[in-house]
Write a protein that holds these residues in place. Structure first.
Motif, PDB file in Angstrom:
ATOM      1  N   THR A  11       0.847  -1.192   0.000  1.00 60.33           N
ATOM      2  CA  THR A  11       0.000   0.000   0.000  1.00 60.33           C
ATOM      3  C   THR A  11       0.877   1.235   0.000  1.00 60.33           C
ATOM      4  O   THR A  11       0.572   2.239  -0.656  1.00 60.33           O
ATOM      5  N   ALA A  12       1.997   1.163   0.722  1.00 60.89           N
ATOM      6  CA  ALA A  12       2.948   2.274   0.764  1.00 60.89           C
ATOM      7  C   ALA A  12       3.791   2.359  -0.499  1.00 60.89           C
ATOM      8  O   ALA A  12       4.000   3.442  -1.055  1.00 60.89           O
ATOM      9  N   MET A  13       4.272   1.218  -0.993  1.00 63.80           N
ATOM     10  CA  MET A  13       5.244   1.220  -2.097  1.00 63.80           C
ATOM     11  C   MET A  13       4.608   1.401  -3.465  1.00 63.80           C
ATOM     12  O   MET A  13       5.056   2.233  -4.260  1.00 63.80           O
ATOM     13  N   GLY A  63       3.315   8.907  -6.665  1.00 62.20           N
ATOM     14  CA  GLY A  63       3.741   8.921  -5.276  1.00 62.20           C
ATOM     15  C   GLY A  63       5.215   9.194  -5.048  1.00 62.20           C
ATOM     16  O   GLY A  63       5.745  10.249  -5.383  1.00 62.20           O
ATOM     17  N   PHE A  64       5.901   8.211  -4.455  1.00 55.88           N
ATOM     18  CA  PHE A  64       7.309   8.396  -4.090  1.00 55.88           C
ATOM     19  C   PHE A  64       8.185   8.651  -5.316  1.00 55.88           C
ATOM     20  O   PHE A  64       9.137   9.428  -5.260  1.00 55.88           O
ATOM     21  N   VAL A  65       7.868   7.993  -6.416  1.00 51.66           N
ATOM     22  CA  VAL A  65       8.664   8.193  -7.623  1.00 51.66           C
ATOM     23  C   VAL A  65       8.548   9.640  -8.102  1.00 51.66           C
ATOM     24  O   VAL A  65       9.534  10.253  -8.533  1.00 51.66           O
ATOM     25  N   GLY A  96      10.148   6.922   5.370  1.00 48.34           N
ATOM     26  CA  GLY A  96       8.948   7.407   4.702  1.00 48.34           C
ATOM     27  C   GLY A  96       7.981   6.289   4.377  1.00 48.34           C
ATOM     28  O   GLY A  96       6.766   6.423   4.561  1.00 48.34           O
ATOM     29  N   LEU A  97       8.496   5.170   3.890  1.00 47.17           N
ATOM     30  CA  LEU A  97       7.646   4.023   3.566  1.00 47.17           C
ATOM     31  C   LEU A  97       7.017   3.437   4.825  1.00 47.17           C
ATOM     32  O   LEU A  97       5.844   3.033   4.816  1.00 47.17           O
ATOM     33  N   ASP A  98       7.781   3.398   5.916  1.00 44.86           N
ATOM     34  CA  ASP A  98       7.220   2.926   7.192  1.00 44.86           C
ATOM     35  C   ASP A  98       6.055   3.808   7.625  1.00 44.86           C
ATOM     36  O   ASP A  98       5.028   3.309   8.096  1.00 44.86           O
ATOM     37  N   ALA A  99       6.220   5.124   7.463  1.00 42.02           N
ATOM     38  CA  ALA A  99       5.152   6.053   7.848  1.00 42.02           C
ATOM     39  C   ALA A  99       3.903   5.822   7.007  1.00 42.02           C
ATOM     40  O   ALA A  99       2.775   5.845   7.509  1.00 42.02           O
ATOM     41  N   ALA A 100       4.086   5.578   5.706  1.00 40.87           N
ATOM     42  CA  ALA A 100       2.954   5.334   4.823  1.00 40.87           C
ATOM     43  C   ALA A 100       2.274   4.014   5.173  1.00 40.87           C
ATOM     44  O   ALA A 100       1.032   3.927   5.183  1.00 40.87           O
TER      45      ALA A 100
END
Length: 266
Positions: free
Chosen positions: A161-163, A169-171, A247-251
């Protein structure tokens, strides 16, 4: 051919998955959509049947895909004890889905709006109650959206869900940083944006077509010992990987919290 219905099928994710299914010719008959407005949204004019009543959809369809905001999970209003239920609601657990719908055959999944272009990466967890036919159906459904894998552990859904859920998103953040680097050094913004868009398009296609994977591409550039190697050496020695993991952990934690909030709201 299973009859498929999407609760929340006029939303961003639901309509993207619906578009992918219709493009792939799945199902052969009309795709059912349940929406509060009674409209098909982005799928208007396509081979869809729309209802405001989610239970009507559940009774008419063999497969029910739930794609509403997780905060609305407790108000779906679907009783489907003998149906295959698939959810793409962030954070809503397999156990919670079974309790909400009464279904024994439940799939918790995560996809992305890139499904509309056949470019999503979808993961799913079905537990031990699915039949072989169920698994084949779920695999085919998500294959219409792009690439897909079944997970052995439900808890990993939140990681994806985060990645891979937030497209781009992150990209997009990395692209924005690179564009900012150029503009801060005097490159006109339109040129910097055009360069970065093309870079990420080429990089994505290169990664997708390379069987050796991202790590091998990075190491190949480092081994070449050119200008890119100098930059990569600095990045690998710095805090970038740790910051990205944070950041991914937070998401992922936010995804879990959304599911917990749906429990509280009901």
């Amino acid at each position: 051919m299973a009859r498929i219905g999407i609760v929340g099928g006029n939303g961003a994710l639901g309509s993207a998955i619906g578009a992918a299914l219709l493009a792939a010719g799945v199902p052969e008959g009309p795709l059912w959509i349940a929406s509060r407005s009674g409209t098909a949204g982005p799928l208007a004019g396509r081979a869809v049947r729309v209802t405001e009543d989610a239970q009507e959809l559940a009774e008419a369809c063999d497969v029910i895909l739930l794609s509403v905001p997780p905060a609305e999970a407790g108000r779906i209003g679907v009783a489907a004890p003998d149906r295959l239920v698939i959810s793409v609601m962030a954070g809503v657990t397999h156990r919670r889905l079974a309790a909400l719908t009464g279904a024994a055959r439940v799939v918790r999944a995560m996809s992305s709006p890139a499904a509309a272009r056949g470019l999503a990466y979808s993961v799913w967890f079905g537990g031990g109650t699915l039949t072989g036919a169920d698994r084949a159906l779920v695999g085919g459904l998500f294959a219409a959206c792009g690439e897909s894998d079944e997970l052995a552990e439900e808890r990993q859904i939140d990681l994806f869900t985060a990645m891979t859920g937030p497209v781009p998103g992150f990209v997009a953040y990395f692209a924005d940083c690179m564009q900012g680097y150029a503009t801060e050094r005097g490159v006109p913004a339109p040129i910097a944006e055009r360069a970065v868009r093309q870079l990420f398009l080429a990089a994505g296609q290169s990664l997708a077509g390379d069987p050796e994977g991202p790590a091998a591409q990075v190491q190949a550039m480092v081994d070449y010992a050119g200008s890119t190697a100098a930059g990569l050496t600095v990045l690998r020695a710095g805090p970038l990987a740790a910051a990205l993991a944070e950041g991914l952990d937070a998401a992922a934690e936010r995804a879990r919290a959304l599911g917990q909030a749906s429990d509280v709201s009901t």
